[in-house]
Scaffold this motif. Structure first.
Motif, mmCIF file in Angstrom:
data_model
loop_
_atom_site.group_PDB
_atom_site.id
_atom_site.type_symbol
_atom_site.label_atom_id
_atom_site.label_comp_id
_atom_site.label_asym_id
_atom_site.label_seq_id
_atom_site.Cartn_x
_atom_site.Cartn_y
_atom_site.Cartn_z
ATOM 1 N N VAL A 50 0.824 -1.212 0.000
ATOM 2 C CA VAL A 50 0.000 0.000 0.000
ATOM 3 C C VAL A 50 0.856 1.261 0.000
ATOM 4 C CG1 VAL A 50 -1.888 -1.204 1.129
ATOM 5 C CG2 VAL A 50 -0.254 0.100 2.511
ATOM 6 N N SER A 97 -6.771 2.207 -3.697
ATOM 7 C CA SER A 97 -7.118 0.796 -3.595
ATOM 8 C C SER A 97 -8.518 0.511 -4.097
ATOM 9 C CB SER A 97 -7.002 0.317 -2.148
ATOM 10 O OG SER A 97 -7.952 0.992 -1.330
ATOM 11 N N ASP A 98 -9.396 1.477 -4.036
ATOM 12 C CA ASP A 98 -10.791 1.238 -4.392
ATOM 13 C C ASP A 98 -11.261 2.316 -5.350
ATOM 14 O OD1 ASP A 98 -13.956 1.231 -2.594
ATOM 15 O OD2 ASP A 98 -13.393 0.383 -4.529
ATOM 16 N N GLY A 99 -12.073 1.903 -6.295
ATOM 17 C CA GLY A 99 -12.657 2.880 -7.193
ATOM 18 C C GLY A 99 -11.803 3.221 -8.391
ATOM 19 N N GLN A 100 -10.659 2.608 -8.472
ATOM 20 C CA GLN A 100 -9.782 2.814 -9.616
ATOM 21 C C GLN A 100 -9.249 1.466 -10.072
ATOM 22 O OE1 GLN A 100 -8.884 5.618 -11.282
ATOM 23 N NE2 GLN A 100 -10.278 6.865 -10.044
#
Lengths: 113, 111
Positions: A50, A97-100
């Motif tokens: 991350v 991490s989210d939405g892409q």
């Protein structure tokens, strides 16, 4: 603009040998991932990161180690290769991490004899 | 465990026809879905994505439909071309940084 670059593209190893797969991204992405793809199956997550200096285990981490010393690079290591690790390995990166979506390299085909 | 799966492993379509690729998911908490295209010897390539607050999203020649009631996702390709021959994966985002991939549908376009 190369995107995600993986080296090497192909490699044949003998059981017990070690090697490192390199992934480099030039998109300034925070998140990076290593997957393996086996015939007839989707991609399975090995390890992910991350951010620089951090790593975490994915779905199938056993037998692999990773390092993220620089933001743009994510290394996957096999300390003692086994035939069960014969696979195609894909690296991916994403801004969040989210939405892409994750952006993938073209893979490293690894055969363990 | 919960997983993402595709209904059919293969799909053969006549050039110029429309293609529909289906995907079922089981994690009702998922809120983001992606369709990828993978050509031989290449990595997965992003096609289109959709959030769970949408039912439909359109791109260039592609449309993704999401039916949350039955947990079903589909990819429609209009006027299928030879270059559309590939393996198509749906992927579901779970809440632990992980994308869960289905096994893929191989699309073959007949001339």
């Amino acid at each position: 603009n190369a995107g995600v670059t993986q080296t090497p593209k192909f490699r044949v190893l003998k059981t017990g040998q070690s090697m490192t797969l390199l992934c480099a991204q030039d998109m300034n992405h925070e998140y990076m991932y290593w997957y393996r793809q086996d015939p007839g199956m989707g991609l399975r997550l090995i390890h992910y990161s991350v951010g620089e200096g951090t790593t975490a285990k994915g779905e199938v981490p056993d037998g692999y180690n990773v390092s993220r010393l620089k933001k743009q690079n994510f290394l996957l290591g096999l300390e003692s290769a086994a035939p069960s690790q014969t696979s195609v390995y894909f690296c991916a990166s994403s801004y969040v991490s989210d939405g892409q979506p994750q952006h993938f390299g073209d893979g490293t085909r690894l055969s363990i004899l | 465990g919960e997983s993402v799966g595709l209904h059919l492993p293969t799909l053969s379509v006549q050039e110029g026809d429309n293609s529909i690729i289906n995907c079922a998911y089981s994690n009702s908490a998922s809120d983001y879905f992606i369709w990828y295209k993978q050509e031989s010897g290449k990595g997965p390539q992003f096609i289109i994505d959709i959030r769970s607050n949408m039912d439909k999203r359109q791109g260039q020649r592609v449309t993704v439909l999401l039916n949350k009631t039955v947990k079903h996702l589909s990819l429609q390709i209009a006027a299928t071309q030879p270059g559309d021959s590939a393996v198509y994966f749906c992927a579901e985002f779970s809440n632990d940084y992980k994308l869960s991939f289905g096994a893929g549908t191989t699309v073959t376009v007949r001339a």
